[in-house]
Design a protein around this motif. Structure first.
Motif, short mmCIF file in Angstrom:
data_model
loop_
_atom_site.label_atom_id
_atom_site.label_comp_id
_atom_site.label_asym_id
_atom_site.label_seq_id
_atom_site.Cartn_x
_atom_site.Cartn_y
_atom_site.Cartn_z
N VAL A 1 0.84 -1.20 0.00
CA VAL A 1 0.00 0.00 0.00
C VAL A 1 0.88 1.25 0.00
O VAL A 1 0.62 2.21 -0.75
CB VAL A 1 -0.96 0.01 1.21
CG1 VAL A 1 -1.67 1.34 1.35
CG2 VAL A 1 -1.98 -1.11 1.08
N ASP A 2 1.92 1.25 0.82
CA ASP A 2 2.84 2.39 0.86
C ASP A 2 3.54 2.60 -0.48
O ASP A 2 3.67 3.74 -0.95
CB ASP A 2 3.89 2.21 1.96
CG ASP A 2 3.31 2.36 3.36
OD1 ASP A 2 2.20 2.93 3.49
OD2 ASP A 2 3.98 1.92 4.32
N GLU A 3 3.99 1.51 -1.10
CA GLU A 3 4.64 1.62 -2.40
C GLU A 3 3.68 2.17 -3.45
O GLU A 3 4.03 3.03 -4.26
CB GLU A 3 5.18 0.26 -2.84
CG GLU A 3 6.35 -0.23 -2.02
CD GLU A 3 6.74 -1.67 -2.35
OE1 GLU A 3 6.06 -2.31 -3.18
OE2 GLU A 3 7.73 -2.14 -1.77
N ARG A 4 2.43 1.69 -3.41
CA ARG A 4 1.41 2.17 -4.34
C ARG A 4 1.13 3.65 -4.13
O ARG A 4 1.07 4.43 -5.09
CB ARG A 4 0.13 1.35 -4.15
CG ARG A 4 -1.01 1.77 -5.03
CD ARG A 4 -2.23 0.87 -4.74
NE ARG A 4 -3.23 1.01 -5.76
CZ ARG A 4 -4.19 1.93 -5.74
NH1 ARG A 4 -4.27 2.77 -4.73
NH2 ARG A 4 -5.07 2.00 -6.72
N ASN A 5 0.97 4.04 -2.88
CA ASN A 5 0.70 5.44 -2.58
C ASN A 5 1.85 6.34 -3.03
O ASN A 5 1.63 7.44 -3.54
CB ASN A 5 0.42 5.64 -1.09
CG ASN A 5 -0.91 5.07 -0.69
OD1 ASN A 5 -1.82 4.92 -1.50
ND2 ASN A 5 -1.05 4.74 0.59
N TYR A 6 3.08 5.88 -2.85
CA TYR A 6 4.24 6.65 -3.31
C TYR A 6 4.19 6.85 -4.81
O TYR A 6 4.41 7.96 -5.32
CB TYR A 6 5.55 5.97 -2.89
CG TYR A 6 6.76 6.65 -3.47
CD1 TYR A 6 7.24 7.83 -2.92
CD2 TYR A 6 7.39 6.14 -4.59
CE1 TYR A 6 8.34 8.48 -3.46
CE2 TYR A 6 8.49 6.77 -5.14
CZ TYR A 6 8.95 7.94 -4.57
OH TYR A 6 10.03 8.58 -5.12
N ARG A 7 3.92 5.75 -5.56
CA ARG A 7 3.86 5.86 -7.02
C ARG A 7 2.76 6.83 -7.45
O ARG A 7 2.95 7.64 -8.36
CB ARG A 7 3.65 4.48 -7.65
CG ARG A 7 4.86 3.58 -7.60
CD ARG A 7 4.68 2.34 -8.45
NE ARG A 7 3.52 1.54 -8.07
CZ ARG A 7 3.53 0.60 -7.13
NH1 ARG A 7 4.65 0.32 -6.48
NH2 ARG A 7 2.45 -0.10 -6.85
N LEU A 8 1.61 6.75 -6.79
CA LEU A 8 0.49 7.63 -7.15
C LEU A 8 0.80 9.09 -6.83
O LEU A 8 0.52 9.97 -7.65
CB LEU A 8 -0.79 7.18 -6.43
CG LEU A 8 -1.39 5.86 -6.91
CD1 LEU A 8 -2.51 5.42 -5.98
CD2 LEU A 8 -1.90 6.00 -8.34
N LEU A 9 1.38 9.34 -5.66
CA LEU A 9 1.72 10.72 -5.30
C LEU A 9 2.77 11.30 -6.25
O LEU A 9 2.67 12.45 -6.68
CB LEU A 9 2.21 10.79 -3.86
CG LEU A 9 1.14 10.63 -2.78
CD1 LEU A 9 1.78 10.49 -1.40
CD2 LEU A 9 0.20 11.82 -2.81
N ARG A 10 3.77 10.49 -6.57
CA ARG A 10 4.80 10.94 -7.50
C ARG A 10 4.20 11.24 -8.87
O ARG A 10 4.53 12.26 -9.49
CB ARG A 10 5.90 9.89 -7.61
CG ARG A 10 7.01 10.28 -8.56
CD ARG A 10 8.10 9.25 -8.64
NE ARG A 10 7.55 7.97 -9.08
CZ ARG A 10 8.26 6.86 -9.20
NH1 ARG A 10 9.54 6.85 -8.90
NH2 ARG A 10 7.70 5.75 -9.62
N ALA A 11 3.29 10.40 -9.33
CA ALA A 11 2.65 10.61 -10.62
C ALA A 11 1.80 11.87 -10.62
O ALA A 11 1.82 12.64 -11.59
CB ALA A 11 1.80 9.40 -10.99
#
Length: 111
Positions: A55-65
């Protein structure tokens, strides 16, 4: 005969890579499952079952995008997500949730 099989396999692979790169989300470092609609109840339930690390990895990718989109920028080409590196981490859970929901609906319909 073997040559045509190799050609078909290569063309299929080349076509997949071309379509993957054409989609554009990989330029932001996103994975395919990052694009699943969070308004879908099945996806929400699958996200609840996902490990906190994923979930943290996904959230990081989404925030960066989102940040890159706001800046009207993309990642450097060496940081783009490659088709070979893209993992379907959420799809199996979504399929499991859908199957459970359908079984529950069938059970409720019959009882």
């Amino acid at each position: 005969m073997a040559l045509s099989f190799v050609q078909k396999r290569f063309m299929s692979s080349a076509l997949k890579k071309w379509a993957y790169n054409l989609s554009g989300f990989n330029k932001y470092g996103l994975w395919r499952d990052d694009l699943l609609n969070e308004d879908d109840h099945d996806v929400v339930e699958a996200l609840k079952r996902l490990s906190p690390k994923l979930v943290d990895e996904r959230n990081y990718r989404l925030l960066r995008a989102h940040q890159l989109a706001i800046q009207k920028d993309i990642l450097p080409k060496e940081q783009w997500t490659k088709l070979e590196d893209d993992k379907l981490y959420l799809t199996p859970l979504v399929n499991e949730v859908v199957k459970e929901r359908e079984e529950q609906e069938e059970w409720n319909k019959n009882h």
